[in-house]
Design an enzyme around this catalytic site. Sequence first.
Site, PDB file in Angstrom:
ATOM      1  CE  LYS A 138      -3.743   1.884   2.957  1.00  0.00           C
ATOM      2  NZ  LYS A 138      -4.398   1.732   4.278  1.00  0.00           N
ATOM      3  CG  LEU A 187      -4.131   6.918   3.901  1.00  0.00           C
ATOM      4  CD1 LEU A 187      -2.826   7.361   4.553  1.00  0.00           C
ATOM      5  CD2 LEU A 187      -4.073   5.415   3.649  1.00  0.00           C
ATOM      6  CB  SER A 213      -7.716   3.288   3.613  1.00  0.00           C
ATOM      7  OG  SER A 213      -6.808   2.730   4.532  1.00  0.00           O
ATOM      8  CB  ILE A 234      -6.661   3.492  11.992  1.00  0.00           C
ATOM      9  CG1 ILE A 234      -6.535   4.116  13.387  1.00  0.00           C
ATOM     10  CG2 ILE A 234      -7.472   4.406  11.079  1.00  0.00           C
ATOM     11  CD1 ILE A 234      -5.704   5.379  13.442  1.00  0.00           C
ATOM     12  N   GLY A 235      -9.523   1.529  11.315  1.00  0.00           N
ATOM     13  CA  GLY A 235     -10.983   1.492  11.473  1.00  0.00           C
ATOM     14  C   GLY A 235     -11.603   0.382  10.641  1.00  0.00           C
ATOM     15  N   GLY A 236     -10.733  -0.403   9.988  1.00  0.00           N
ATOM     16  CA  GLY A 236     -11.208  -1.490   9.140  1.00  0.00           C
ATOM     17  C   GLY A 236     -10.431  -1.590   7.842  1.00  0.00           C
ATOM     18  CB  SER A 237      -7.794   0.603   6.494  1.00  0.00           C
ATOM     19  OG  SER A 237      -8.536   1.796   6.493  1.00  0.00           O
TER      20      SER A 237
END
Lengths: 564, 564
Positions: A138, A187, A213, A234-237
Amino acid sequence: MAATVTIQSGATWQEVAADRQKHRDATLAIVEPPLPDTLPDIPLHTIPIAKAILSVEEIQITESTVEDLVPGLAKGEISSVKVVAAFLRRAVLAQKATNCITEVLSPQALERAKYLDEYLAKNGKPAGPLHGIPISVKEHVGMKDLDHNAGFVGWVGALAPADAHILQILWKAGAVFYARTTQPQCLMHLETSSNLYGVTTNPFNTTLTPGGSSGGEGALVGFRGSCLGIGTDIGGSIRSPAGNCGVYGMKPTSGRLPIGGLKACGAGEEQIVPSIGPLSTSLEGCKLFIKTIIDSKPWYREPSLLPFPWKEEEFFKSKRLKIAVLWDDGVVKPQPPVTRALKQVVEKLKAKSNVEVVEWKPYKHDLAWEIIANLYFCDGGAEQSAAIATSNEQWLPLSDHILKNKYVENHSIASLYQATIRREVYRMEYANLWNSTATSTGPNGEPEGMVDVILGPVGPGCAPKIGTAKWWGYTSQWNLLDYPGLVFPVDKVDTSKDAAKETHTPRNELDKENWDFWEQNGAEGYKDAPLSLQLIGRRYEDEKIVQALEIIQQETGLPFVTYT
Amino acid sequence: MAATVTIQSGATWQEVAADRQKHRDATLAIVEPPLPDTLPDIPLHTIPIAKAILSVEEIQITESTVEDLVPGLAKGEISSVKVVAAFLRRAVLAQKATNCITEVLSPQALERAKYLDEYLAKNGKPAGPLHGIPISVKEHVGMKDLDHNAGFVGWVGALAPADAHILQILWKAGAVFYARTTQPQCLMHLETSSNLYGVTTNPFNTTLTPGGSSGGEGALVGFRGSCLGIGTDIGGSIRSPAGNCGVYGMKPTSGRLPIGGLKACGAGEEQIVPSIGPLSTSLEGCKLFIKTIIDSKPWYREPSLLPFPWKEEEFFKSKRLKIAVLWDDGVVKPQPPVTRALKQVVEKLKAKSNVEVVEWKPYKHDLAWEIIANLYFCDGGAEQSAAIATSNEQWLPLSDHILKNKYVENHSIASLYQATIRREVYRMEYANLWNSTATSTGPNGEPEGMVDVILGPVGPGCAPKIGTAKWWGYTSQWNLLDYPGLVFPVDKVDTSKDAAKETHTPRNELDKENWDFWEQNGAEGYKDAPLSLQLIGRRYEDEKIVQALEIIQQETGLPFVTYT
């Protein structure tokens, strides 16, 4: 070499984006043997493109898993050059099909592969546990002297001063870096759109998002243009793209894998800490990735990391695996195919004597979202806004959605402390919820016989239609708690199996919207979308969820469909 | 029962303080058999007071270590009631000699001891690994329904809603809580003075400070009014009193022992995290304390903790212990007796074949102080100032010293992030410094053969004259890095051995002041002050420093003097 067409050099954001795309295309064009410049007709389900164009050997190589490839590479039965070349070509097709690449690194990767082949020939042993394995990366993860823009047009031209710590470790382990993948503006989307590269689509159905992301990775690995890629979460990326694209993805507990050398807004923020982790076409690929990194004792070089070795003890040798099922987070009800996939797995597990299945009652997942959404941008999003403003690029709707939502706050130190306490109290309450599943008390007062893992959805549906991925709760919940999460493929949306209609009385705006999407598009609209599930462990119990999934796969024969 | 004379009830700060002292004295007065109301003549060196007043058996009990007492208590050879009663009486004398107590808990402790004696008689086994052991507790650590004021007059009247997590664990392990000890105003001095209780003094020389902020514990354990106490440390607050009072004190790495239920300003602050830990008359006492707590798996109940078991592996079974000596931090030169003590130990160690001694070159310890002093009070000290203002009590000079020093800043979120990055960069640089001591590279690229521990001073002198403890660098350095630190007794200031004069050209204000104190007061002024040293390990290597000290003690016969 630094980009010369930049905001700083006086270009418009459109010119910067066009130049980045031109650069990308130039890197694609030199991949050998050359691939058709454009593909005349890109089907919704893009995987057949690769089948039609690549050689039998290339297909065989690129549809191999990490564990298929490692032994042959280590023994010299197959050359790294051949493996890398095949993945480079499939990556080019993945780009044409889904727009997931920011650049391929053909000359560097082939030179590296050649070095490794020669190393093996000369030394009679592989360079490391990942000898010759191609790894896609990434763009978030810095590569020395390559552009490092965090999805902002205004940041193009900044180069990473060094390879990110994780890349240095993987390099020593024998990896080959050959492709960089797309990321969304700032992001912070569960999709992958930016003004630099446009929209990345889902290889199984291009009307859908691959998630984000790390959506470039999701699409590339889903397309089999990579067998192992690096994402961040950091939230599902990591988990959203892995789930949407039918591959494995793991977000370890924070502090287990090195994050030195990433670039995004929020450096110095510690309320919610990102994780870095693998997306792979196999569970073993994820495991080997993580273990290789931890074996290098990265904590000596990055002291924010925890000095846990990768635990090899067998957790379920002499005890049953106790799984709690989370059917619904109580905020946004999962669309029917997700529940169907979960049911299928749960029913098979219930029949197994080495597994115990119980229900998980979610605890205030709406509050959890309030807390984490408030902590993502402690300056009220000022840093992101400034980064966007640098180039005058437009705000994308999903940037708006997350940066301007009602929970975002420009914190003072005092309110930041209060918000941090709220997070700690919630973590404590969730820990006590988990403790409450204990069946006995150990000799020192510790709870015993607790639930081992939670099994549930990755999101409130399969891959969403582009632009509609708004409810983060099924993944961000576990970032707030800092629990490790492992996503794995189960099934696909099926126009016959998922045809039945179901009624649901909406609980709130988001719930209504999510259900309406399903009502409006139906199985036909989400045709072929992978259905995935997520396994959650307690903080730092990363090894346990990997072992639990090994058992679950063994006992149920997962996945129930093939993806290539 | 809540205090009724409080600022909130309309009392002046002087009235609140007088009432707290009255309460304290009332708890002392009911200790049986009664002790003389006042001691006519308190000598500079106060330990003989106990010898003169207590019974032979009481002296024998109170001068026993934890490991002396545990087996007898567990077998019922001695009753907990007898042990607790002896420590209660010596604690009363400690208060009269050094002013280290805020209240003793005579009825509750004796009732608890009686329960434990009966439990043992009835069940034929101890209640836990600390069966019947009396533990003293710094007032910082909450006890259900007892005052919890963090050293602020204005906070008197607030009760702890529950026992702190650590007390709950120790309780289950069989401990008896019998005394609460003094802390300074705002908890941020390396001494122990408050407007509530006045000045706590050093039992070995009452013109000196016992250190702080756990100075009540330091004085009480030093006086042998306790064999095991609980302190907290964010800049030296366990290690300074342990060092000044000739006892053992350990600050574990943060996140290893539970801090739930402490009360101070800065709740929700995470840039610099406090540690809780033991002060004890023996190393074994410290170890048993820590191990007992970790064995209860506190991370299940307090999810900010790390799930490391206490490591039992022997680090130095097949390798030499590699010690690096920090003679001087380069900022404030240690006074001659400290260097003498360090020399004595180093010379003995150099003669041992299982130990390797090298030099440690400190890296920018002045910068480290700037960084940590800037991060202690991220709101510029507003919370502390408000807490002091509540009662209109006076600012004590050492509160001024730390809260109003030139590095304190009222941070914005942006500047907080920058300051946090500065901390991370410094930690990374220090880690690399430590890595640079490696003699080889392991199979996965990790450094090997590095320094195991750093041996150095606890402070720039022995216990300072009251009001003069200003340079935190010898302890706060390791809080910034979050390295574990273990303090142990070595020697005492000796008017003949420490008589020689030495010249030193001052490097800065603080260095000059520190050296001048020694010049002005000489060995006579610091007579009998304990000389202690500090062992430092890398982050999370708590077990290693304990084992290292076991070897050091074995090899050198430490301590070189007796303290009772």
